[in-house]
Design an enzyme around this catalytic site. Structure first.
Site, PDB file in Angstrom:
ATOM      1  N   ASP A   1      -7.729  19.208 -13.700  1.00  0.00           N
ATOM      2  CA  ASP A   1      -8.035  17.894 -14.260  1.00  0.00           C
ATOM      3  C   ASP A   1      -7.590  17.904 -15.721  1.00  0.00           C
ATOM      4  O   ASP A   1      -8.172  18.598 -16.556  1.00  0.00           O
ATOM      5  CB  ASP A   1      -9.535  17.625 -14.148  1.00  0.00           C
ATOM      6  CG  ASP A   1      -9.915  16.207 -14.573  1.00  0.00           C
ATOM      7  OD1 ASP A   1      -9.211  15.642 -15.435  1.00  0.00           O
ATOM      8  OD2 ASP A   1     -10.909  15.677 -14.058  1.00  0.00           O
TER       9      ASP A   1
ATOM     10  N   ARG B   1       0.832  -1.202   0.000  1.00  0.00           N
ATOM     11  CA  ARG B   1       0.000   0.000   0.000  1.00  0.00           C
ATOM     12  C   ARG B   1       0.865   1.250   0.000  1.00  0.00           C
ATOM     13  O   ARG B   1       0.556   2.244  -0.666  1.00  0.00           O
ATOM     14  CB  ARG B   1      -0.937   0.013   1.226  1.00  0.00           C
ATOM     15  CG  ARG B   1      -1.663   1.347   1.392  1.00  0.00           C
ATOM     16  CD  ARG B   1      -2.768   1.299   2.427  1.00  0.00           C
ATOM     17  NE  ARG B   1      -2.423   0.589   3.632  1.00  0.00           N
ATOM     18  CZ  ARG B   1      -1.678   1.082   4.631  1.00  0.00           C
ATOM     19  NH1 ARG B   1      -1.159   2.305   4.527  1.00  0.00           N
ATOM     20  NH2 ARG B   1      -1.427   0.357   5.697  1.00  0.00           N
TER      21      ARG B   1
ATOM     22  N   LYS C   1      -8.843   6.671 -18.882  1.00  0.00           N
ATOM     23  CA  LYS C   1      -9.194   7.214 -20.185  1.00  0.00           C
ATOM     24  C   LYS C   1      -7.991   7.160 -21.135  1.00  0.00           C
ATOM     25  O   LYS C   1      -7.515   6.095 -21.464  1.00  0.00           O
ATOM     26  CB  LYS C   1      -9.746   8.627 -20.008  1.00  0.00           C
ATOM     27  CG  LYS C   1     -10.838   8.736 -18.923  1.00  0.00           C
ATOM     28  CD  LYS C   1     -11.998   7.805 -19.130  1.00  0.00           C
ATOM     29  CE  LYS C   1     -13.214   8.107 -18.266  1.00  0.00           C
ATOM     30  NZ  LYS C   1     -13.032   7.956 -16.823  1.00  0.00           N
TER      31      LYS C   1
ATOM     32  N   TYR D   1     -17.573  17.253 -14.768  1.00  0.00           N
ATOM     33  CA  TYR D   1     -17.969  15.853 -14.789  1.00  0.00           C
ATOM     34  C   TYR D   1     -18.949  15.568 -13.646  1.00  0.00           C
ATOM     35  O   TYR D   1     -18.712  15.939 -12.499  1.00  0.00           O
ATOM     36  CB  TYR D   1     -16.731  14.963 -14.683  1.00  0.00           C
ATOM     37  CG  TYR D   1     -17.036  13.506 -14.430  1.00  0.00           C
ATOM     38  CD1 TYR D   1     -17.890  12.792 -15.283  1.00  0.00           C
ATOM     39  CD2 TYR D   1     -16.488  12.837 -13.352  1.00  0.00           C
ATOM     40  CE1 TYR D   1     -18.179  11.457 -15.052  1.00  0.00           C
ATOM     41  CE2 TYR D   1     -16.764  11.498 -13.116  1.00  0.00           C
ATOM     42  CZ  TYR D   1     -17.619  10.820 -13.963  1.00  0.00           C
ATOM     43  OH  TYR D   1     -17.904   9.502 -13.717  1.00  0.00           O
TER      44      TYR D   1
END
Length: 387
Positions: free
Chosen positions: A170, A46, A195, A98
């Site tokens: 973003d 992690r 994406k 978004y």
């Protein structure tokens, strides 16, 4: 080296033990310590993982940042960044946004005492008017999703510096291949790496890049503490996708230009949104602050009655909710990506029932145009004109 070379060479030479060209997937969650007080640099997956580390170093290098952080999704990246803020803090956010980000802010973080104002960040005076004493950050999409609005990143960075705010950008739509916000004054860049960076509709991932040592350490602490990190298998898939980013972005853009021009001339279409078109209001700004325009094209048909017919008749282009993969997709924001935004707010921002969004893939452009043409022709027969 040029960015194309840097992309292809991600991970090459990193595995000095075997010389593997494709960096290995390290599934191990635990790592043996050589002795008390000694570490190989990896203790628990992690906190850090060898495969994930290659992705994180690559995105930091591409964006020109201090460090990168790979998260389990784009939303996990935004959620991690929200840990920078405390009860009572305020953020100014892009008006055209978004829907998943809007949902997170309005339905989750407002319950914990954060507040948000949604502002057209193309207009600096509106931004100034929205800033409060408790404001801590500006979060901007540019181009926005789905209306492709372009904001001046240098101007936003200057205002953020003036008021002591973080500027978070973003950069999902353009990627560091076309746009590097940190070079224009941003403090943090984030991506839904699902994406364009992944590029093949087969991996869920998010990325954060930070600038400055103190901010980087704050995000590093949150990344480890919250634990929404990217797994090794997904990290490897993302690495593989990023190697071809330059080739793909050029083809996405080439096809998008042709599609945008075609849509602009079709009688079923009333409006086209693509910053690469000279008539787009953000075209000149986009040309100054980025080296390209991307592969996303939105458009309005003349009547809401045309939408169902158009989507039904598409044969090559898939009616699906995502973007940035090699396959072309069409999304209907009103019922998909922006469904959680109240209809009155959604309509007021321009995300109306006639709006469609295309993620232009890398297929042969003639096939794309043929598919769009036949679907639009049949949609036109559905009638209606609500312009």
């Amino acid at each position: 080296m040029r960015v194309e070379t840097r992309l292809v060479q991600i991970g090459v030479g990193r595995d000095t033990t075997t010389g593997a060209i494709s960096f290995p997937i390290y599934h191990s969650t635990a790592y043996r310590h050589p002795a008390l007080g000694e570490s190989t640099g990896y203790d628990y997956t992690r906190t850090t993982n060898p495969t994930r580390a290659v992705v994180e170093e690559a995105i930091a290098m591409l964006e020109g940042g201090e460090a990168g952080f790979a998260c389990a999704s784009g939303m996990a990246a935004i959620q991690t960044l929200m840990g920078l803020f405390a009860q009572g803090d305020h953020l100014v956010v892009s008006l055209d946004l978004y829907g998943g980000t809007y949902r997170l802010f309005e339905q989750v973080w407002k319950r914990f005492g954060l507040s948000f104002d949604y502002v057209d960040l193309r207009e600096p005076e509106r931004l100034r008017a929205a800033i409060r004493p408790e404001s801590k950050a500006i979060l901007v999409e540019t181009p926005t999703n789905p209306l492709m609005q372009v904001s001046d990143l240098s101007a936003l960075a200057a205002i953020a510096a003036e008021y002591g705010l973080l500027l978070i950008v973003d950069n999902t739509f353009l990627t560091p291949y076309f746009q590097r916000p940190l070079e224009l004054g941003a403090d943090i860049v984030l991506h839904s790496a699902t994406k364009y960076l992944g590029g093949h509709n087969d991996v869920l991932a998010g990325l954060i890049v930070t600038k400055g040592g103190e901010l980087t350490e704050r995000v590093r602490f949150l990344h480890n503490s919250l634990g929404a990190v990217l797994g090794p298998q997904e990290s490897w898939l993302l690495l593989r996708g990023m190697k071809t980013l330059a080739l793909r972005m050029e083809r996405h853009q080439q096809n998008a230009f042709a599609v945008a021009r075609f849509l602009s001339s079709h009688p079923a279409v009333s409006e086209v949104f693509y910053p690469g078109l000279p008539e787009h209001p953000g075209h000149q700004l986009q040309s100054r602050q980025a080296s390209g325009y991307g592969g996303m094209v939105s458009f309005r048909v003349r009547s809401a009655q045309m939408v169902a017919a158009f989507l039904r008749e598409l044969q090559l282009i898939s009616f699906a909710e995502s973007l940035g993969g090699v396959e072309s997709l069409c999304t209907y924001p009103a019922t998909q990506t922006h469904a959680d935004i109240p209809p009155d707010i959604r309509t007021a921002t321009g995300v109306c029932d006639r709006l469609l969004r295309l993620s232009i893939g890398i297929e042969h452009v003639d096939d794309l145009l043929a598919d769009l043409g036949q679907a639009l022709d049949k949609a036109l027969q559905a009638g209606g004109d609500e312009r």
